[in-house]
Design a protein around this motif. Sequence first.
Motif, PDB file in Angstrom:
ATOM      1  N   VAL A  62      51.696  26.488  52.986  1.00 46.90           N
ATOM      2  CA  VAL A  62      52.641  26.120  53.598  1.00 46.90           C
ATOM      3  C   VAL A  62      52.680  24.988  53.938  1.00 46.90           C
ATOM      4  CG1 VAL A  62      55.013  25.930  54.082  1.00 46.90           C
ATOM      5  CG2 VAL A  62      54.049  28.718  53.795  1.00 46.90           C
ATOM      6  N   LEU A  63      52.834  23.207  52.880  1.00 46.17           N
ATOM      7  CA  LEU A  63      52.633  22.075  53.531  1.00 46.17           C
ATOM      8  C   LEU A  63      53.671  21.564  54.501  1.00 46.17           C
ATOM      9  CD1 LEU A  63      52.688  20.345  49.412  1.00 46.17           C
ATOM     10  CD2 LEU A  63      50.902  20.608  51.313  1.00 46.17           C
ATOM     11  N   SER A  64      55.175  22.281  54.616  1.00 41.32           N
ATOM     12  CA  SER A  64      56.424  21.650  54.837  1.00 41.32           C
ATOM     13  C   SER A  64      57.699  22.045  55.178  1.00 41.32           C
ATOM     14  CB  SER A  64      56.415  20.495  54.615  1.00 41.32           C
ATOM     15  OG  SER A  64      57.069  19.804  53.260  1.00 41.32           O
ATOM     16  N   GLY A  65      57.978  22.525  56.229  1.00 42.19           N
ATOM     17  CA  GLY A  65      59.242  23.075  55.910  1.00 42.19           C
ATOM     18  C   GLY A  65      59.718  24.252  57.217  1.00 42.19           C
ATOM     19  N   SER A  66      60.345  24.995  56.739  1.00 42.49           N
ATOM     20  CA  SER A  66      60.188  26.615  57.277  1.00 42.49           C
ATOM     21  C   SER A  66      60.870  27.754  56.826  1.00 42.49           C
ATOM     22  CB  SER A  66      60.456  26.491  58.849  1.00 42.49           C
ATOM     23  OG  SER A  66      62.038  26.006  58.613  1.00 42.49           O
ATOM     24  N   PHE A  77      58.135  37.710  57.815  1.00 44.29           N
ATOM     25  CA  PHE A  77      58.169  37.314  58.649  1.00 44.29           C
ATOM     26  C   PHE A  77      58.031  35.168  58.409  1.00 44.29           C
ATOM     27  CE2 PHE A  77      54.584  38.410  55.859  1.00 44.29           C
ATOM     28  CZ  PHE A  77      54.033  36.883  56.132  1.00 44.29           C
ATOM     29  N   PRO A  78      58.465  35.006  59.520  1.00 44.58           N
ATOM     30  CA  PRO A  78      58.559  32.973  58.907  1.00 44.58           C
ATOM     31  C   PRO A  78      56.957  32.583  58.454  1.00 44.58           C
ATOM     32  CG  PRO A  78      58.201  34.159  62.111  1.00 44.58           C
ATOM     33  CD  PRO A  78      57.465  35.176  60.670  1.00 44.58           C
ATOM     34  N   VAL A  79      57.288  31.578  57.985  1.00 48.06           N
ATOM     35  CA  VAL A  79      56.181  30.846  57.944  1.00 48.06           C
ATOM     36  C   VAL A  79      56.894  29.574  58.169  1.00 48.06           C
ATOM     37  CG1 VAL A  79      55.048  32.328  55.856  1.00 48.06           C
ATOM     38  CG2 VAL A  79      57.454  30.558  55.122  1.00 48.06           C
ATOM     39  N   HIS A  80      55.715  28.746  58.340  1.00 48.91           N
ATOM     40  CA  HIS A  80      55.391  27.636  58.499  1.00 48.91           C
ATOM     41  C   HIS A  80      54.924  26.153  58.154  1.00 48.91           C
ATOM     42  CE1 HIS A  80      57.692  29.594  62.050  1.00 48.91           C
ATOM     43  NE2 HIS A  80      58.826  28.191  61.210  1.00 48.91           N
ATOM     44  N   ALA A  81      54.741  25.361  58.444  1.00 46.15           N
ATOM     45  CA  ALA A  81      53.267  24.433  58.184  1.00 46.15           C
ATOM     46  C   ALA A  81      52.600  24.761  58.118  1.00 46.15           C
ATOM     47  CB  ALA A  81      53.740  22.431  58.535  1.00 46.15           C
ATOM     48  N   GLY A  82      51.410  24.392  57.607  1.00 47.33           N
ATOM     49  CA  GLY A  82      49.649  24.991  57.871  1.00 47.33           C
ATOM     50  C   GLY A  82      49.664  27.049  57.490  1.00 47.33           C
ATOM     51  N   ASP A  83      50.826  27.351  57.106  1.00 44.85           N
ATOM     52  CA  ASP A  83      49.957  28.977  57.383  1.00 44.85           C
ATOM     53  C   ASP A  83      49.459  28.986  55.913  1.00 44.85           C
ATOM     54  OD1 ASP A  83      51.676  29.245  59.741  1.00 44.85           O
ATOM     55  OD2 ASP A  83      53.259  29.729  59.081  1.00 44.85           O
ATOM     56  N   LEU A  96      62.111  32.593  51.068  1.00 46.00           N
ATOM     57  CA  LEU A  96      62.999  31.957  51.581  1.00 46.00           C
ATOM     58  C   LEU A  96      62.795  30.924  52.544  1.00 46.00           C
ATOM     59  CD1 LEU A  96      66.603  32.203  51.229  1.00 46.00           C
ATOM     60  CD2 LEU A  96      65.991  33.787  53.107  1.00 46.00           C
ATOM     61  N   ASN A  97      63.995  30.001  52.242  1.00 47.49           N
ATOM     62  CA  ASN A  97      63.804  28.575  52.648  1.00 47.49           C
ATOM     63  C   ASN A  97      64.879  28.916  53.772  1.00 47.49           C
ATOM     64  OD1 ASN A  97      63.980  26.382  54.205  1.00 47.49           O
ATOM     65  ND2 ASN A  97      64.038  25.526  52.305  1.00 47.49           N
ATOM     66  N   THR A  98      64.503  29.088  54.940  1.00 49.60           N
ATOM     67  CA  THR A  98      65.623  28.767  56.232  1.00 49.60           C
ATOM     68  C   THR A  98      65.795  27.371  57.061  1.00 49.60           C
ATOM     69  OG1 THR A  98      63.341  29.826  57.296  1.00 49.60           O
ATOM     70  CG2 THR A  98      64.653  31.290  56.215  1.00 49.60           C
ATOM     71  N   GLY A  99      65.171  26.583  56.433  1.00 49.70           N
ATOM     72  CA  GLY A  99      65.339  25.449  56.724  1.00 49.70           C
ATOM     73  C   GLY A  99      66.546  24.408  56.592  1.00 49.70           C
ATOM     74  N   TRP A 100      67.360  23.439  56.638  1.00 48.30           N
ATOM     75  CA  TRP A 100      67.474  21.973  56.113  1.00 48.30           C
ATOM     76  C   TRP A 100      67.015  21.433  55.465  1.00 48.30           C
ATOM     77  CZ3 TRP A 100      67.539  17.268  57.331  1.00 48.30           C
ATOM     78  CH2 TRP A 100      66.182  17.049  57.841  1.00 48.30           C
ATOM     79  N   SER A 101      65.181  21.330  55.665  1.00 45.81           N
ATOM     80  CA  SER A 101      65.024  20.607  54.618  1.00 45.81           C
ATOM     81  C   SER A 101      64.132  21.175  53.551  1.00 45.81           C
ATOM     82  CB  SER A 101      63.838  19.780  55.026  1.00 45.81           C
ATOM     83  OG  SER A 101      63.104  20.534  56.232  1.00 45.81           O
ATOM     84  N   PRO A 102      63.474  20.881  52.557  1.00 50.39           N
ATOM     85  CA  PRO A 102      63.186  21.651  51.476  1.00 50.39           C
ATOM     86  C   PRO A 102      61.592  21.915  51.778  1.00 50.39           C
ATOM     87  CG  PRO A 102      63.606  18.985  50.047  1.00 50.39           C
ATOM     88  CD  PRO A 102      63.458  19.319  52.045  1.00 50.39           C
ATOM     89  N   LEU A 103      61.545  23.154  51.242  1.00 47.92           N
ATOM     90  CA  LEU A 103      60.314  23.806  51.452  1.00 47.92           C
ATOM     91  C   LEU A 103      59.382  23.807  50.404  1.00 47.92           C
ATOM     92  CD1 LEU A 103      58.176  26.235  53.838  1.00 47.92           C
ATOM     93  CD2 LEU A 103      59.746  27.628  52.233  1.00 47.92           C
TER      94      LEU A 103
END
Length: 142
Positions: A62-66, A77-83, A96-103
Amino acid sequence: MKLSQIDPHTRATMTFDWGTVKWFVQPDTTPGATLSFGEVVLNPGQGHERHNHPTAEEVLYVLSGSGEQMLNDEEPFPVHAGDVIYVPKGMFHGTLNTGWSPLRLIALYNPGGAEEKALAELDDYREVPPGSVPTFIRNLGG
């Protein structure tokens, strides 16, 4: 074999209703390569639903997003940058992208080739030629 830097602008972009994929390294386009390596962008609220890769293992970084990652039909399970997510050959999974910005994710298939061809057979697949930028139409709901 001559070593070379790969210019992303020389690669086509795969587009789908859920986002885009640009493969930088593939057996078909990179002499000597046996794996595939590229960037996946999942649009906000979108995802790559449950699927598997019968012939390849996959690594996601994961580069960016959530978002949320499902593996082996278990609870996401949740994933974020660095995972980093490892998906063994044949395991069902989905992102699945659960955030407002691109994953944004880096994806690696080993071996490469077959899985990208399977993506190109999806109904919502469209290719944007090398050097062109994908465009998106905003959905205002309704």
